[in-house]
Design an enzyme around this catalytic site. Structure first.
Site, PDB file in Angstrom:
ATOM      1  N   HIS A   1       1.386   3.700   2.145  1.00  0.00           N
ATOM      2  CA  HIS A   1       1.968   4.701   3.231  1.00  0.00           C
ATOM      3  C   HIS A   1       3.455   4.522   3.037  1.00  0.00           C
ATOM      4  O   HIS A   1       3.946   3.540   2.543  1.00  0.00           O
ATOM      5  CB  HIS A   1       1.421   3.976   4.523  1.00  0.00           C
ATOM      6  CG  HIS A   1       0.258   4.451   4.944  1.00  0.00           C
ATOM      7  ND1 HIS A   1      -0.537   3.729   5.746  1.00  0.00           N
ATOM      8  CD2 HIS A   1      -0.688   5.162   4.403  1.00  0.00           C
ATOM      9  CE1 HIS A   1      -1.864   4.236   5.871  1.00  0.00           C
ATOM     10  NE2 HIS A   1      -1.911   5.204   5.089  1.00  0.00           N
TER      11      HIS A   1
ATOM     12  N   ASP B   1      -0.823  -3.811   6.052  1.00  0.00           N
ATOM     13  CA  ASP B   1      -1.340  -3.562   7.456  1.00  0.00           C
ATOM     14  C   ASP B   1      -2.911  -3.730   7.156  1.00  0.00           C
ATOM     15  O   ASP B   1      -3.514  -3.320   8.058  1.00  0.00           O
ATOM     16  CB  ASP B   1      -0.945  -1.955   7.364  1.00  0.00           C
ATOM     17  CG  ASP B   1       0.437  -1.825   7.732  1.00  0.00           C
ATOM     18  OD1 ASP B   1       1.194  -2.634   7.816  1.00  0.00           O
ATOM     19  OD2 ASP B   1       0.729  -0.518   7.773  1.00  0.00           O
TER      20      ASP B   1
ATOM     21  N   HIS C   1       4.245  -5.622  10.327  1.00  0.00           N
ATOM     22  CA  HIS C   1       4.734  -5.035  11.326  1.00  0.00           C
ATOM     23  C   HIS C   1       4.906  -6.033  12.341  1.00  0.00           C
ATOM     24  O   HIS C   1       3.916  -7.028  12.177  1.00  0.00           O
ATOM     25  CB  HIS C   1       3.745  -3.692  11.857  1.00  0.00           C
ATOM     26  CG  HIS C   1       3.926  -2.549  11.017  1.00  0.00           C
ATOM     27  ND1 HIS C   1       4.792  -1.481  11.403  1.00  0.00           N
ATOM     28  CD2 HIS C   1       2.992  -2.411  10.000  1.00  0.00           C
ATOM     29  CE1 HIS C   1       4.560  -0.511  10.386  1.00  0.00           C
ATOM     30  NE2 HIS C   1       3.521  -0.888   9.665  1.00  0.00           N
TER      31      HIS C   1
ATOM     32  N   HIS D   1       0.932  -1.321  -0.132  1.00  0.00           N
ATOM     33  CA  HIS D   1      -0.045   0.014  -0.010  1.00  0.00           C
ATOM     34  C   HIS D   1       0.818   1.097  -0.033  1.00  0.00           C
ATOM     35  O   HIS D   1       2.079   1.073   0.025  1.00  0.00           O
ATOM     36  CB  HIS D   1      -0.875   0.130   1.262  1.00  0.00           C
ATOM     37  CG  HIS D   1      -0.287   0.066   2.471  1.00  0.00           C
ATOM     38  ND1 HIS D   1       0.253  -1.078   3.004  1.00  0.00           N
ATOM     39  CD2 HIS D   1      -0.308   0.841   3.358  1.00  0.00           C
ATOM     40  CE1 HIS D   1       0.685  -0.941   4.219  1.00  0.00           C
ATOM     41  NE2 HIS D   1       0.376   0.492   4.796  1.00  0.00           N
TER      42      HIS D   1
ATOM     43  N   ASP E   1       6.125   4.019   5.145  1.00  0.00           N
ATOM     44  CA  ASP E   1       6.730   3.164   5.694  1.00  0.00           C
ATOM     45  C   ASP E   1       7.015   1.820   4.755  1.00  0.00           C
ATOM     46  O   ASP E   1       7.453   0.845   4.978  1.00  0.00           O
ATOM     47  CB  ASP E   1       6.382   3.220   7.096  1.00  0.00           C
ATOM     48  CG  ASP E   1       4.970   2.506   7.218  1.00  0.00           C
ATOM     49  OD1 ASP E   1       4.073   2.933   6.568  1.00  0.00           O
ATOM     50  OD2 ASP E   1       4.902   1.647   8.375  1.00  0.00           O
ATOM     51  N   HIS E   2       5.786   1.716   3.877  1.00  0.00           N
ATOM     52  CA  HIS E   2       5.811   0.639   3.083  1.00  0.00           C
ATOM     53  C   HIS E   2       6.256   1.022   1.633  1.00  0.00           C
ATOM     54  O   HIS E   2       7.098   0.120   0.917  1.00  0.00           O
ATOM     55  CB  HIS E   2       4.623   0.015   2.996  1.00  0.00           C
ATOM     56  CG  HIS E   2       4.241  -0.441   4.229  1.00  0.00           C
ATOM     57  ND1 HIS E   2       4.208  -1.981   4.567  1.00  0.00           N
ATOM     58  CD2 HIS E   2       3.665   0.092   5.352  1.00  0.00           C
ATOM     59  CE1 HIS E   2       3.805  -2.036   5.879  1.00  0.00           C
ATOM     60  NE2 HIS E   2       3.263  -0.897   6.459  1.00  0.00           N
TER      61      HIS E   2
ATOM     62  N   HIS F   1      -7.500  -0.136   5.203  1.00  0.00           N
ATOM     63  CA  HIS F   1      -6.361   0.473   5.742  1.00  0.00           C
ATOM     64  C   HIS F   1      -5.804   1.765   4.963  1.00  0.00           C
ATOM     65  O   HIS F   1      -5.978   2.961   5.365  1.00  0.00           O
ATOM     66  CB  HIS F   1      -5.422  -0.200   6.175  1.00  0.00           C
ATOM     67  CG  HIS F   1      -4.058   0.293   6.704  1.00  0.00           C
ATOM     68  ND1 HIS F   1      -3.923   0.637   8.201  1.00  0.00           N
ATOM     69  CD2 HIS F   1      -2.957   0.540   6.054  1.00  0.00           C
ATOM     70  CE1 HIS F   1      -2.657   1.216   8.460  1.00  0.00           C
ATOM     71  NE2 HIS F   1      -2.007   1.174   7.101  1.00  0.00           N
TER      72      HIS F   1
END
Length: 309
Positions: free
Chosen positions: A88, A168, A206, A86, A90-91, A143
């Site tokens: 975001h 996530d 995570h 996705h 951090d990905h 999400h």
């Protein structure tokens, strides 16, 4: 097809200072497709999905490209693609670095919001990594609206269940926050993942298992599956890949919305010492037989958001 679960090896790779050549854990069953978790940031996971037939690999959510590249180099595999769960940061935040490091390699993902995207996928899109790894995309919006889970199987071992990279959306004993979606969408997403073969291994985005376990126990303290998960958490710093879809159906409260513990746990039970809680009517939880699962999901997510355990 079966999957390798080289957790201790993965931790050495992530540190990039191995004292000896990596020796991944294997069972007695021959393994044709391998999954190596590479911890990045504080609690994120990137992964290497390796096709042994060609020694080629896809990098899943390669936020820290140097660390992922070091893992691949030590294993002697060639990275040929990136797969993004996705948008975001951090990905997908490593995608531009990935594109510069591996020019021409495709970067798969679910929307144009994903950095450096080259190959947009949608629900039921399919592609191949190397010779034998088949990837099927499952759209799981909630999400984020571009959340894609990737079910990976080995064409050389079609009887095996494979694994699923859930980003996530699904965590071990938990799920992601509804940043761009609703309880109804998360219920649909988890139900969709629940249609995968029960033995499918879960590789999430995570390392949240310890906190998810605490909340799940607050909802369903006598769940035998959660007792097993407690042992897994106590014995493993890296828990990704140690759960299956079957396990999640047993111990994940977000996948068990109509179970008695979840229904009774949504609101305080009436004060009583003479009535077995299993005999208390469903109205005691603020629900009734017609309560939409989406409403239960919303309430459960609210409880998890506010949980201080």
């Amino acid at each position: 097809m079966t999957l390798l679960r080289p957790y201790h090896c993965a931790l050495r790779l992530a540190n990039s200072v191995p004292r000896s050549p990596a020796r991944p854990f294997t069972s007695s069953i021959p393994r044709a497709m391998k999954v190596f978790p590479v911890p990045v940031r504080e609690d994120n996971y990137a992964y290497l999905l390796i096709d042994d037939a060609t020694n080629e690999a896809a990098a899943i959510d390669p936020y820290d490209v140097p660390k992922v590249k070091a893992a691949a180099d030590q294993l002697g595999v060639k990275i040929i693609a990136a797969i993004t769960t996705h948008h975001h940061f951090d990905h997908s935040g490593g995608n531009k670095d990935f594109a510069e490091t591996y020019p021409g390699a495709p970067i798969y993902g679910g929307s144009q919001q994903i950095l450096a995207l080259t190959n947009q996928v949608k629900d039921k899109s399919e592609f191949t990594v190397g010779k034998d790894i088949h990837v099927k995309c499952l759209a799981t919006p909630c999400h984020t609206q571009d959340s894609i889970c990737y079910h990976v199987t080995d064409k050389a071992e079609p009887s095996q269940a494979g694994g699923v990279f859930t980003g996530d959306t699904l965590f071990i004993a938990g799920c992601g926050r509804f940043f761009e979606g609703t309880g109804e969408e998360m219920d649909a997403a988890l139900s969709y993942l629940g249609t995968l073969p029960n033995d499918t291994l879960v590789y999430n985005g995570h390392e949240y298992t310890a906190s998810s376990l605490k909340f799940a126990l607050s909802v369903d303290p006598t769940n035998a599956g959660l007792a097993r998960l407690s042992k897994i958490v106590a014995e493993n710093k890296v828990t990704t890949g140690l759960s299956t879809i079957r396990d999640e159906k047993e111990w994940n409260p977000f996948a068990r919305l109509t179970s008695s513990p979840v229904l009774y746990g949504l609101l305080p039970l009436p004060q009583t010492s003479c009535i077995d809680q299993h005999l208390i009517p469903r109205q005691a939880t603020g629900t009734n037989p017609d309560t939409p699962k989406s409403a239960i999901m919303d309430k459960l997510r609210e409880l998890k958001n506010n949980f201080k355990g």
